[in-house]
Design an enzyme around this catalytic site. Structure first.
Site, PDB file in Angstrom:
ATOM      1  N   HIS A  59       4.739  -2.562  -3.930  1.00 14.40           N
ATOM      2  CA  HIS A  59       3.933  -3.109  -2.839  1.00 14.40           C
ATOM      3  C   HIS A  59       3.587  -1.946  -1.902  1.00 14.40           C
ATOM      4  O   HIS A  59       4.355  -0.990  -1.794  1.00 14.40           O
ATOM      5  CB  HIS A  59       4.808  -4.138  -2.113  1.00 14.40           C
ATOM      6  N   CYS A 119      -1.577  -6.289  -2.209  1.00 14.37           N
ATOM      7  CA  CYS A 119      -1.016  -5.101  -1.554  1.00 14.37           C
ATOM      8  C   CYS A 119      -0.411  -4.162  -2.594  1.00 14.37           C
ATOM      9  O   CYS A 119       0.620  -3.538  -2.361  1.00 14.37           O
ATOM     10  CB  CYS A 119       0.026  -5.464  -0.501  1.00 14.37           C
ATOM     11  N   LYS A 128       9.960 -15.105   3.311  1.00 14.57           N
ATOM     12  CA  LYS A 128       9.829 -15.412   1.886  1.00 14.57           C
ATOM     13  C   LYS A 128      11.062 -16.164   1.376  1.00 14.57           C
ATOM     14  O   LYS A 128      11.060 -16.691   0.279  1.00 14.57           O
ATOM     15  CB  LYS A 128       9.650 -14.118   1.073  1.00 14.57           C
ATOM     16  N   ASP A 176      13.596  -2.718  -2.559  1.00 12.61           N
ATOM     17  CA  ASP A 176      12.742  -3.636  -1.808  1.00 12.61           C
ATOM     18  C   ASP A 176      13.014  -5.017  -2.385  1.00 12.61           C
ATOM     19  O   ASP A 176      12.572  -5.339  -3.488  1.00 12.61           O
ATOM     20  CB  ASP A 176      11.274  -3.215  -1.987  1.00 12.61           C
ATOM     21  N   GLN A 219      11.110 -10.045  -3.071  1.00 10.05           N
ATOM     22  CA  GLN A 219      11.035 -11.078  -4.109  1.00 10.05           C
ATOM     23  C   GLN A 219      12.400 -11.255  -4.766  1.00 10.05           C
ATOM     24  O   GLN A 219      12.744 -12.356  -5.194  1.00 10.05           O
ATOM     25  CB  GLN A 219      10.005 -10.697  -5.178  1.00 10.05           C
TER      26      GLN A 219
END
Lengths: 165, 416
Positions: free
Chosen positions: B133, B374, B236, B210, B213
């Site tokens: 991302h 993104c 999220k 990261d 998700q």
């Protein structure tokens, strides 16, 4: 029938003329010996349109073409723009830009757009008015106007523009 | 649409009961039932979170870490309790290691600006992947511009997987940091993070994940993952916007300079010299996102009431059904088919731009993401400018997959 108006909205947006120009864009190429070139970016969706033009010493767009990737609305708009403005003056290009912009945002209707440009562009306005379906889809207005912003940048001697200005 | 598919009922996991906790799912869009398939961009919120936010502002609100009065003590306790909930959720060894930020983007930028500016020198290498991302690309480019370090890219395979061999090619003695997605937001690929951790540490590098998700779709145990930094956002994870978490090993946080200066992050201030508070306060200058943190804590409580293995099984079933159903629509090409992937599915439809598709789908009440997600470098590698992405969450149903497919067929009528 409850669902009908929804489909109408979509049909207005994706009418035949848009789909035709979207699938078979006219003047989808690079102008040979172009005198100016500019890229328009829509950072939201990644669409990119590069406009090239050959402008004569008298300020006439002898040739106007575009290349790039974009949605049906964006490509159709660029295609119709190139048809309408080939052979026209840069002054006319600026006027037509305003007219199309105002059509897409719902500021003016087709007749007012016709009044704003020279009579020989009447037929083009009829076609370009098909873009005004975007007024029901506010996020899509930028798709229709991106090529026009790129054109203005091109004529103004800039090389880049974005929809986020 | 209201007709339930067989697999939506009677299963061990009662998705209809879960749906009832999310009030927005009952609304209509353009006269059609909402089919929300964009949870990878931001998830909807359960009533429990909405109520907690309302209760915090309505009954327990004051600034934290300051007032010597009852309300401030209560708010401080609630804020710190949220930190403890996060700690347990990711199995962090210490509360000191849980830093609240305004989001995952800020968490990654914090690492780049503090740890990066201090420990990364010209010629050092930072390894990322081609599926990142923008929020895990641009901070490192800024660091590169500031320090003269070098960015190296582990390449994605055609199906969206990234083989550990690709990491072996780019991780070496100059590697200072490996910063990668736990799970790809575009492709759903689950990266081989434990192997990456081993390779990184062998090379003497740190590993940042990261987890935006990842934390939604996987169990996250930062000790088991053996990473050094883990960043994720609250919104999220069914929590509020404006709150994110940076987890980092305590020794790293101790060695890092502060990110921003201000209140709450100091030990003592004189005009001659200021000393920092210990982590995590050192990295939480100013009034923090108090209610957002409390909301995130309640989102975690909510997840803890569910059988998370059953949630994972439900999401996998949704993904499998979506992949099979999408593949049967003429002209659709699936983007991202790595084995064991998370419930995120990108695709392109021949002759239809993703934005046009999303507009038509919207009129059927179906919310999907269209665009570059993104991840423009990845789009370039995939040879597309954009994709359409359906992402599935714990509240989605098989019937909603059917609604997506029906809307896609309708889009073909309109667009092709």
């Amino acid at each position: 029938m409850k669902a009908a108006p929804l489909t109408d909205d979509l049909r207005t947006l994706y009418q035949e003329v848009i789909l035709d120009h979207g699938k078979q864009p006219r003047n989808f190429r690079v102008v040979e010996h172009h005198t100016c070139k500019a890229q328009g970016n829509n950072p939201m969706c990644g669409d990119r349109i590069t406009v090239t033009a050959r402008v004569s010493a008298r300020g006439v767009l002898d040739d106007l073409a575009f290349e790039g990737k974009g949605c049906a609305i964006c490509i159709a708009s660029a295609s119709m723009m190139s048809e309408a403005l080939t052979g026209q003056s840069t002054a006319t290009a600026h006027k037509l830009f305003e007219a199309v912009h105002d059509l897409c945002t719902g500021k003016i209707d087709t007749d007012q757009a016709k009044a704003a440009v020279t009579p020989d562009l009447s037929d083009n306005i009829d076609k370009l008015a098909s873009l005004s379906g975007v007024r029901q889809f506010p996020v899509r207005v930028k798709c229709a106007t991106l090529p026009w912003h790129a054109l203005l940048s091109c004529l103004d001697g800039k090389t880049q523009t974005t929809t986020e200005k | 649409m209201n007709k339930m598919t067989k697999s939506d009922k009677g299963a061990a996991y009662d998705v209809m009961k879960v749906r009832a906790d999310f009030p927005i799912l009952a609304r209509e869009v353009h006269g059609k039932p909402l089919v929300y398939l964009d949870s990878a961009a931001s998830a909807q919120k359960p009533q429990q979170v909405i109520d907690a936010i309302s209760r915090a502002y309505g009954h327990e609100y004051a600034n934290v870490h300051r007032g010597a009065y009852y309300l401030s003590e209560t708010a401080t306790a609630a804020y710190e309790a949220a930190r403890e909930k996060v700690r347990r959720f990711i199995n962090a060894p210490s509360l000191k290691e849980v830093v609240f930020t305004k989001g995952a983007t800020e968490a990654i930028n914090l690492v780049a600006a503090t740890w990066g500016r201090t420990f990364v020198k010209a010629g050092d290498e930072i390894v990322i992947t081609s599926v990142e991302h923008h929020s895990n690309i641009v901070p490192w480019q800024l660091l590169r511009d500031a320090t003269g370090c070098v960015l190296r890219i582990a390449a994605v395979a055609r199906d969206g997987s990234i083989d550990i061999e690709e990491f072996a090619k780019v991780i070496g003695p100059k590697t200072k940091l490996v910063a990668v997605a736990h799970v790809s937001n575009v492709l759903g690929t689950v990266l081989p993070v434990r192997e990456i951790a081993a390779l990184s540490h062998e090379a003497g590098a740190k590993l940042l994940l990261d987890g935006c998700q990842g934390i939604v779709h996987e169990y996250v145990d930062v000790q088991d993952l053996d990473c050094d930094f883990y960043a994720f956002s609250g919104h999220k994870l069914y929590g509020p916007t404006g709150i994110g978490v940076l987890w980092a090993r305590e020794a790293l946080l101790e060695a890092m300079p502060p990110y921003q200066g201000g209140g709450d992050m100091i030990d003592s201030v004189t005009f001659a010299k200021t000393t920092w508070a210990p982590p995590p306060a050192k990295f939480e200058a100013g009034t923090p996102p108090i209610v957002q943190a409390i909301g995130l804590g309640v989102a975690i409580d909510y997840l803890n009431t569910l059988d998370r293995a059953a949630v994972a099984a439900h999401e996998s079933a949704l993904l499998r059904y979506a992949m099979t159903s999408l593949a049967q629509v003429p002209g659709i090409r699936l983007i991202g088919t790595a084995p064991g992937k998370a419930a995120v599915q990108s695709f392109v439809m021949e002759g239809a731009h993703p934005h046009d598709l999303a507009t038509v789908l919207d009129r059927s009440g179906v919310c999907v993401r269209a665009g570059h997600h993104c991840a423009q470098p990845l789009m370039e590698i995939l040879g597309v400018t954009a994709t359409t992405r359906a992402s599935f969450a714990l509240y989605n149903t098989m019937a909603e997959v059917d609604a997506l497919i029906a809307a896609l067929r309708k889009a073909q009528e309109v667009l092709l």
